[in-house]
Write an enzyme that holds these catalytic residues in place. Structure first.
Site, PDB file in Angstrom:
ATOM      1  CG  PHE B  16      -2.216   0.746   0.993  1.00 40.84           C
ATOM      2  CD1 PHE B  16      -3.278   0.181   0.294  1.00 40.84           C
ATOM      3  CD2 PHE B  16      -2.348   2.053   1.458  1.00 40.84           C
ATOM      4  CE1 PHE B  16      -4.447   0.889   0.081  1.00 40.84           C
ATOM      5  CE2 PHE B  16      -3.526   2.778   1.257  1.00 40.84           C
ATOM      6  CZ  PHE B  16      -4.580   2.190   0.571  1.00 40.84           C
ATOM      7  CB  VAL B  19       2.017   1.565  -7.302  1.00 43.93           C
ATOM      8  CG1 VAL B  19       1.135   0.760  -8.235  1.00 43.93           C
ATOM      9  CG2 VAL B  19       3.081   2.319  -8.095  1.00 43.93           C
ATOM     10  CE  LYS B 114      10.823  -1.060 -12.957  1.00 42.37           C
ATOM     11  NZ  LYS B 114       9.823  -0.542 -12.016  1.00 42.37           N
ATOM     12  CB  ILE B 145       1.584   3.154 -22.492  1.00 44.95           C
ATOM     13  CG1 ILE B 145       2.104   4.566 -22.221  1.00 44.95           C
ATOM     14  CG2 ILE B 145       1.385   2.929 -23.981  1.00 44.95           C
ATOM     15  CD1 ILE B 145       3.474   4.844 -22.847  1.00 44.95           C
ATOM     16  CG  ASP B 210      13.133   0.957 -14.786  1.00 47.63           C
ATOM     17  OD1 ASP B 210      12.425   0.366 -13.955  1.00 47.63           O
ATOM     18  OD2 ASP B 210      12.663   1.677 -15.690  1.00 47.63           O
ATOM     19  CE  LYS B 214       9.791   0.284 -16.479  1.00 49.52           C
ATOM     20  NZ  LYS B 214      10.071   1.736 -16.308  1.00 49.52           N
TER      21      LYS B 214
END
Lengths: 439, 439
Positions: B16, B19, B114, B145, B210, B214
């Site tokens: 929590f 995000v 991710k 997106i 990062d 992805k």
């Protein structure tokens, strides 16, 4: 690793023109990857086309059997051995009757028919929902760009505030060419026709009617309200001149034929017309026959989807994507997931209620105090000026370019009438709406 | 018109933080539109967070009951009354154990993780497929997106040739700022940190790690091959100087940290590093913290998806979109539709096999014949020159900017070694790959 479900999804195709042929080609050429991804074999079982001999020749050239053709559409829409009906003949009738019949017979339907969805989408979606089959129409808007599934599924948690789109490739090609070459509208239209981007009778595209249908579909989905094509305010691009494009550019704007749909507390605004948008807006950089849809939503923020809005294979990409989705549901006995979600049905605003900035190009008497007269006249209608530029002299007249502050269309129309009655104004040559609300 | 299914979809949240809080906020604020669109009520039934007291305060501030919190994660992942588990704690463990346990207990899972999907995606997807539940991860790549659903569903009929992405907002902000202000890397990094775009320890972002995760996820989906984060070649943006950005601009290029994945007959290429792309490429105009994914596929052609790649609400938009999809499947007893579709598993190319153009910036002796020496030395390694510009003089030295023709990385590395051994070359200061393959 490859698991192949026993079940085959049998597709019946109505129409075998450019888009139908592309769909068959894609299903054939990419059969292996489609089967592997869908865990299912998708097979063209039957084809109906009015111009059967022409279509047959084409089908054979891509390795399909001429035996697939039937001379009765009932062998598709009412046949027991067809799972998914693909309708790519376009137009309202007989397409609507075919689709309704297919739905009643428990078939999922995939269509590229924007005319039909923009006018009778609610009716058809309700019919599919009642029977529990899928009715998919990704190809009806912006060709290969997966905007419909994005709005309906991926972004379903959002309130959409705005949907803006370059949803007609022909007009975008013409306007891009006018900007790039400095040529006039007629020249670029002829060029678009020579390249096959525009039809011999280009009315549907250049008058904005095609874009209006697509915006009706997008706005209906985004705002969950029934918006049919005839509710969309439309103006085309015929009156855009090279001068307007040049002056727009000088002022940092690009002229595009945009569909703009906005959601308000109690109403919805949907319109298609030429717009001057900031040249730094993502939509301003969308050139040639590309399409793009820009959305603004409460959680997502701003996003844009860009791609080819027409053409045989991009459209086929959307149709076959829909066939795969429908096929998966059928194979896994999931039933359709169509829902007719026009539960808001807000009022559609009249164009006179719309507020924006305006670009005006006027031919005026070439003498002092003209601007004071103009500012005074429009000021009485609550229109005030943001930018004024004096351009060319043409004979005795001077050319004046104005950009107003935001004002209601109603006031603007009255101001333009007043301007035309002023002795110092020879003519209000151009009026173009300006949208820099995203800056 | 509103039909409300009896069934409620009960969500259990693990995490929590930013995000997780955003997800709860979106589910709460937009509860009505979500219910209307999904024909289903989605309810936060239970929340687990290690920092319970802090999280509780936040939950209460958004109108949620403190009673929702549990001090045992088992009350979520193994509870009978939870339908969908949302995992937003990030990192490999304990997230992986939690997700696996939830799947075993027949729960659909939505994750933004991710790291986990880029390393153990295959394992987790296979587990979900075996049980017949959904495992959705739209939020793991490019925030709001909807690129994952687009690749997996809407575009499933296509062979993807290429996926290029700006998938890290921090580095895109820094490079955009360097280009806009002319400032150096350190200054713009500090600015990004001050604005909260970059973390105090920015390694994950600026070294490209990062973005590599992805790209592993995107390439796996597009090419149906298992590509884990450690298979992705990575270089970050630390060595990009304001000089390189200025010279790139002069040559018509923009420097972006791009993920590039390409499909070949027998192999796949996946890499993340700074790239000079043509300033007219759609990716070149993606600025600030925006993300964009550009794809090229056989039927679709070229398309681009642009939006916010991070942040509380854009990420929540993706997560709640996934919850709605999972919830619909559950309510309509459809079961999950996860499929682990890594059926190709092509070989991953070594970076030395990659072919592209290169930009080189060298400090060389400021005298005649230097260029001849350089051209001769690299020519022996099959490297030829496309463009040569002489820039500043710095003390006794001259600055030389070169762009080569396409050449294999292997040859280029040897050529650079040779250049560094040349008497006339003081230093090879910068080496940046150039991609103008879309022009």
């Amino acid at each position: 690793m490859i698991k192949l479900a026993e079940r085959i999804v049998n597709v019946g195709m109505i129409g075998f023109g450019t888009v139908g042929g592309g769909t068959a080609k894609l299903l054939t050429d990419n059969a292996e990857i489609i089967r592997d991804r869908a865990d299912t074999r998708i097979k063209i079982k039957r084809i109906y086309d009015k111009k059967e001999s022409w279509a047959k020749e084409r089908a054979v050239s891509m390795g399909l059997s001429p035996e697939l053709f039937t001379d009765s559409v009932d062998n598709i829409i009412a046949a027991d051995d067809i799972d998914v009906v693909v309708e790519v003949i376009g137009g309202i009738e007989p397409a609507m009757t075919y689709i309704k019949t297919a739905i009643i017979h428990g078939k999922s339907v995939v269509t590229a028919n924007k005319d039909l969805m923009a006018s009778f989408g609610e009716e058809l979606l309700a019919a599919a929902e009642a029977v529990g089959v899928d009715l998919f129409f990704e190809a009806s808007v912006a060709g290969g760009i997966p905007i419909i599934k994005a709005i309906k599924e991926s972004l379903a948690a959002n309130h959409f505030h705005k949907v803006m789109g370059i949803v007609n490739g022909t007009t975008n090609y013409i306007l891009s060419e006018m900007a790039a070459s400095g040529a006039d509208f007629d020249v670029c239209l002829a060029q678009a026709q020579a390249l096959g981007y525009a039809e011999a009778n280009p009315t549907n595209d250049i008058d904005g009617l095609d874009a209006a249908r697509k915006m009706a579909i997008l706005a209906s989905l985004a705002f969950n309200s029934r918006i049919t094509a005839d509710m969309v305010y439309v103006e085309g691009i015929k009156n855009i001149t090279k001068w307007d494009i040049a002056y727009a550019n000088e002022l940092g704007y690009t002229i595009k034929l945009l569909g703009i749909a906005k959601d308000y507390e109690d109403s919805i605004e949907v319109r298609v017309h030429p717009v001057m948008i900031s040249s730094s807006h993502p939509l301003a950089t969308v050139n040639d026959a590309f399409n793009a849809v820009f959305v603004e939503a409460d959680a997502l923020g701003k996003a844009m989807f860009l791609g080819r809005g027409a053409g045989e294979m991009p459209t086929a990409s959307a149709i076959v994507g829909d066939i795969i989705s429908a096929g998966k549901h059928i194979v896994h006995n999931l039933g359709g997931q169509t829902s007719c979600s026009y539960f808001k049905n807000k009022r559609i605003r009249d164009i006179k209620e719309v507020e924006c900035k305006y670009y005006l190009r006027l031919m005026v008497a070439d003498r002092t105090m003209v601007l004071a007269h103009i500012a005074d006249a429009i000021g009485r209608r609550d229109v005030s000026l943001d930018t004024v530029i004096q351009k060319r002299s043409v004979g005795d007249l001077a050319e004046l370019v104005l950009i107003t502050h935001e004002v209601k269309e109603d006031s603007m129309l009255q101001a333009i009438k007043d301007l035309n009655n002023l002795a110092v104004v020879d003519d209000v040559v151009s009026v173009i709406r300006v949208d820099d609300s995203d800056n």
